[in-house]
Design a protein around this motif. Structure first.
Motif, PDB file in Angstrom:
ATOM      1  N   PRO A  63      13.601   3.156 -24.254  1.00 56.77           N
ATOM      2  CA  PRO A  63      13.574   2.273 -25.426  1.00 56.77           C
ATOM      3  C   PRO A  63      14.609   1.148 -25.295  1.00 56.77           C
ATOM      4  O   PRO A  63      15.650   1.324 -24.667  1.00 56.77           O
ATOM      5  N   THR A  64      14.300  -0.001 -25.903  1.00 61.47           N
ATOM      6  CA  THR A  64      15.196  -1.162 -25.861  1.00 61.47           C
ATOM      7  C   THR A  64      16.567  -0.791 -26.403  1.00 61.47           C
ATOM      8  O   THR A  64      16.679  -0.084 -27.407  1.00 61.47           O
ATOM      9  N   GLY A  65      17.601  -1.260 -25.712  1.00 62.25           N
ATOM     10  CA  GLY A  65      18.963  -1.036 -26.204  1.00 62.25           C
ATOM     11  C   GLY A  65      19.557   0.286 -25.795  1.00 62.25           C
ATOM     12  O   GLY A  65      20.720   0.575 -26.084  1.00 62.25           O
ATOM     13  N   ARG A  66      18.769   1.127 -25.127  1.00 65.25           N
ATOM     14  CA  ARG A  66      19.319   2.412 -24.698  1.00 65.25           C
ATOM     15  C   ARG A  66      20.340   2.167 -23.588  1.00 65.25           C
ATOM     16  O   ARG A  66      20.042   1.486 -22.612  1.00 65.25           O
ATOM     17  N   PRO A  67      21.550   2.724 -23.711  1.00 65.28           N
ATOM     18  CA  PRO A  67      22.558   2.472 -22.675  1.00 65.28           C
ATOM     19  C   PRO A  67      22.232   3.228 -21.390  1.00 65.28           C
ATOM     20  O   PRO A  67      21.355   4.097 -21.380  1.00 65.28           O
ATOM     21  N   GLY A  68      22.943   2.900 -20.337  1.00 64.67           N
ATOM     22  CA  GLY A  68      22.733   3.609 -19.078  1.00 64.67           C
ATOM     23  C   GLY A  68      21.953   2.763 -18.097  1.00 64.67           C
ATOM     24  O   GLY A  68      21.599   1.620 -18.378  1.00 64.67           O
ATOM     25  N   PRO A  69      21.664   3.326 -16.928  1.00 61.04           N
ATOM     26  CA  PRO A  69      21.022   2.533 -15.874  1.00 61.04           C
ATOM     27  C   PRO A  69      19.589   2.157 -16.222  1.00 61.04           C
ATOM     28  O   PRO A  69      18.920   2.877 -16.960  1.00 61.04           O
ATOM     29  N   THR A  70      19.165   1.030 -15.698  1.00 61.73           N
ATOM     30  CA  THR A  70      17.764   0.644 -15.838  1.00 61.73           C
ATOM     31  C   THR A  70      17.066   0.939 -14.512  1.00 61.73           C
ATOM     32  O   THR A  70      17.660   1.502 -13.604  1.00 61.73           O
ATOM     33  N   CYS A  71      15.793   0.562 -14.405  1.00 56.85           N
ATOM     34  CA  CYS A  71      15.020   0.891 -13.202  1.00 56.85           C
ATOM     35  C   CYS A  71      14.877  -0.333 -12.306  1.00 56.85           C
ATOM     36  O   CYS A  71      14.951  -1.467 -12.760  1.00 56.85           O
ATOM     37  N   PHE A  72      14.636  -0.079 -11.042  1.00 59.01           N
ATOM     38  CA  PHE A  72      14.251  -1.154 -10.136  1.00 59.01           C
ATOM     39  C   PHE A  72      13.252  -0.580  -9.149  1.00 59.01           C
ATOM     40  O   PHE A  72      13.109   0.641  -9.041  1.00 59.01           O
ATOM     41  N   GLN A  73      12.543  -1.465  -8.459  1.00 56.96           N
ATOM     42  CA  GLN A  73      11.553  -0.990  -7.494  1.00 56.96           C
ATOM     43  C   GLN A  73      11.448  -1.971  -6.336  1.00 56.96           C
ATOM     44  O   GLN A  73      11.464  -3.182  -6.532  1.00 56.96           O
ATOM     45  N   ILE A  74      11.380  -1.416  -5.126  1.00 62.19           N
ATOM     46  CA  ILE A  74      11.080  -2.248  -3.955  1.00 62.19           C
ATOM     47  C   ILE A  74       9.576  -2.142  -3.714  1.00 62.19           C
ATOM     48  O   ILE A  74       9.048  -1.043  -3.526  1.00 62.19           O
ATOM     49  N   LEU A  75       8.893  -3.278  -3.756  1.00 63.40           N
ATOM     50  CA  LEU A  75       7.437  -3.306  -3.548  1.00 63.40           C
ATOM     51  C   LEU A  75       7.132  -3.848  -2.156  1.00 63.40           C
ATOM     52  O   LEU A  75       7.857  -4.703  -1.640  1.00 63.40           O
ATOM     53  N   GLY A  76       6.043  -3.378  -1.567  1.00 62.54           N
ATOM     54  CA  GLY A  76       5.574  -3.925  -0.296  1.00 62.54           C
ATOM     55  C   GLY A  76       4.332  -4.770  -0.545  1.00 62.54           C
ATOM     56  O   GLY A  76       3.293  -4.237  -0.944  1.00 62.54           O
ATOM     57  N   PHE A  77       4.453  -6.082  -0.371  1.00 59.30           N
ATOM     58  CA  PHE A  77       3.305  -6.984  -0.532  1.00 59.30           C
ATOM     59  C   PHE A  77       2.634  -7.187   0.809  1.00 59.30           C
ATOM     60  O   PHE A  77       3.313  -7.543   1.790  1.00 59.30           O
ATOM     61  N   ASP A  78       1.329  -6.948   0.891  1.00 55.09           N
ATOM     62  CA  ASP A  78       0.575  -7.206   2.122  1.00 55.09           C
ATOM     63  C   ASP A  78      -0.203  -8.506   1.941  1.00 55.09           C
ATOM     64  O   ASP A  78      -1.036  -8.622   1.031  1.00 55.09           O
ATOM     65  N   ILE A  79       0.090  -9.467   2.815  1.00 51.76           N
ATOM     66  CA  ILE A  79      -0.445 -10.830   2.664  1.00 51.76           C
ATOM     67  C   ILE A  79      -1.104 -11.244   3.980  1.00 51.76           C
ATOM     68  O   ILE A  79      -0.612 -10.913   5.060  1.00 51.76           O
ATOM     69  N   LEU A  80      -2.218 -11.950   3.860  1.00 54.09           N
ATOM     70  CA  LEU A  80      -2.923 -12.459   5.044  1.00 54.09           C
ATOM     71  C   LEU A  80      -2.893 -13.984   4.994  1.00 54.09           C
ATOM     72  O   LEU A  80      -3.184 -14.567   3.953  1.00 54.09           O
ATOM     73  N   LEU A  81      -2.534 -14.608   6.102  1.00 60.45           N
ATOM     74  CA  LEU A  81      -2.616 -16.067   6.166  1.00 60.45           C
ATOM     75  C   LEU A  81      -3.984 -16.455   6.700  1.00 60.45           C
ATOM     76  O   LEU A  81      -4.423 -15.948   7.733  1.00 60.45           O
ATOM     77  N   MET A  82      -4.652 -17.355   5.976  1.00 67.21           N
ATOM     78  CA  MET A  82      -5.938 -17.843   6.463  1.00 67.21           C
ATOM     79  C   MET A  82      -5.700 -18.920   7.520  1.00 67.21           C
ATOM     80  O   MET A  82      -4.580 -19.407   7.699  1.00 67.21           O
ATOM     81  N   LYS A  83      -6.768 -19.285   8.202  1.00 67.99           N
ATOM     82  CA  LYS A  83      -6.680 -20.290   9.270  1.00 67.99           C
ATOM     83  C   LYS A  83      -6.049 -21.589   8.753  1.00 67.99           C
ATOM     84  O   LYS A  83      -5.316 -22.267   9.460  1.00 67.99           O
ATOM     85  N   ASN A  84      -6.334 -21.920   7.474  1.00 68.61           N
ATOM     86  CA  ASN A  84      -5.786 -23.151   6.893  1.00 68.61           C
ATOM     87  C   ASN A  84      -4.383 -22.930   6.312  1.00 68.61           C
ATOM     88  O   ASN A  84      -3.863 -23.760   5.577  1.00 68.61           O
TER      89      ASN A  84
END
Length: 314
Positions: free
Chosen positions: A226-247
């Protein structure tokens, strides 16, 4: 987070934004959710074909909960028997396959970028300055009925290609079947490519994807913390998979909630006997990601004037 980046949930979230802002969200291939939208998929494909008889699409089918390339296959037609068979057993996303990827050494590759979602409110995102480029192990040809099943040609997943006899484990950042993304950018830059533009397009894609996921994430988050609750918050490392097109336009393939942080690979000494060998490319990229995540998330906010250091995130 795991729920939010499953293939179906991600497709749904991005599609809502595509309907609202089609120009801004044109980095995600046309997608349909199966089995719910199977009839819609068949009808829309037929409609485009009627309007343009020269259109010869290929589609890629990705099971919703699959990972590491598990269960992915290519089809040419919605009536493909494998597709109608899959429908009953597991939900999936079917996407238009990107037929004109950028090739390096005649091989298709994708980019794994690491993104730190530090906070939802205010929204804070950091993108690692380097990532991994994972290569196919068979020279690329555009999909045809003859080569649709050649997974080493079409699928960039490391966990599939590592089993190919052509896979090259390398100690160098710019050779082998897994390289640093920065080595690819250097190579493109030497050919006159504007790599600042490539980076800004990728950063834009990441930000817009996270924005698409944020509303629902906030609902989950606030029910747990809940908003305002003291203590640590969360974080996340995400892996984005991306493809580059010819252009050089980046396309989003998928997002992983728990990307692998392994910095070694298994080497088979003899049948069934493996040893772990350090992977210098993985180490170079992932150690920086973990180190700088911990620095950015330091709850004590230690003053670091005495220890200036370059951070590996944008």
């Amino acid at each position: 987070m795991t729920e939010m980046v499953r293939k179906i949930t991600l497709s749904r979230a991005v599609r809502i934004m595509q309907n609202l802002f089609p120009e801004e969200y044109n980095f995600y291939p046309r997608s349909w959710i199966l089995p719910d939208e199977f009839q819609l998929f068949v009808a829309q494909v037929q409609m485009v074909k009627d309007g343009d008889p020269s259109w010869k699409p290929t589609f890629i089918v990705k099971p919703d909960g699959g990972c590491q390339g598990d269960g992915i296959y290519l089809i040419k037609d919605p009536s493909d028997i494998r597709l109608t068979g899959t429908l009953q057993s597991r939900p999936a996303v079917v996407q238009e396959y990107i037929c004109k990827p950028l090739l390096i050494d005649k091989l298709k590759f994708d980019i794994r970028l690491y993104v730190l979602l530090k906070s939802l409110d205010p929204l804070e995102i950091y993108i690692a300055k380097d990532g991994l480029s994972r290569f196919c192990t068979e020279p690329y040809q555009e999909p045809s009925p003859k080569n649709l099943h050649h997974i080493f040609m079409h699928l960039t997943n490391y966990s599939l290609n590592v089993h190919s006899s052509n896979f090259v484990h390398s100690d160098s950042a710019n050779t082998g079947s897994k390289r640093t993304f920065s080595s690819i950018l250097c190579r493109l830059s030497s050919k006159g490519v504007d790599i600042k533009k490539v980076w800004s397009d990728i950063i834009s894609l990441v930000i817009k994807t996270v924005i698409a996921l944020t509303p629902e994430l906030k609902v989950f988050y606030q029910s747990d913390i809940p908003t305002g609750r003291p203590g640590p918050t969360c974080f996340q490392i995400l892996g984005f998979d991306i493809l580059l097109m010819k252009n050089l336009k980046p396309m989003l393939l998928e997002v992983n909630a728990n990307p692998s942080m392994r910095i070694e690979h298994e080497h088979e000494l003899s049948p069934g006997v493996f040893e772990n060998v350090p992977s210098l490319v993985d180490e170079e990229v992932k150690v920086a990601v973990i180190r700088d995540t911990l620095r950015l998330m330091d709850p004590l906010k230690k003053k670091r004037e005495n220890h200036p250091s370059r951070c590996g995130f944008h």
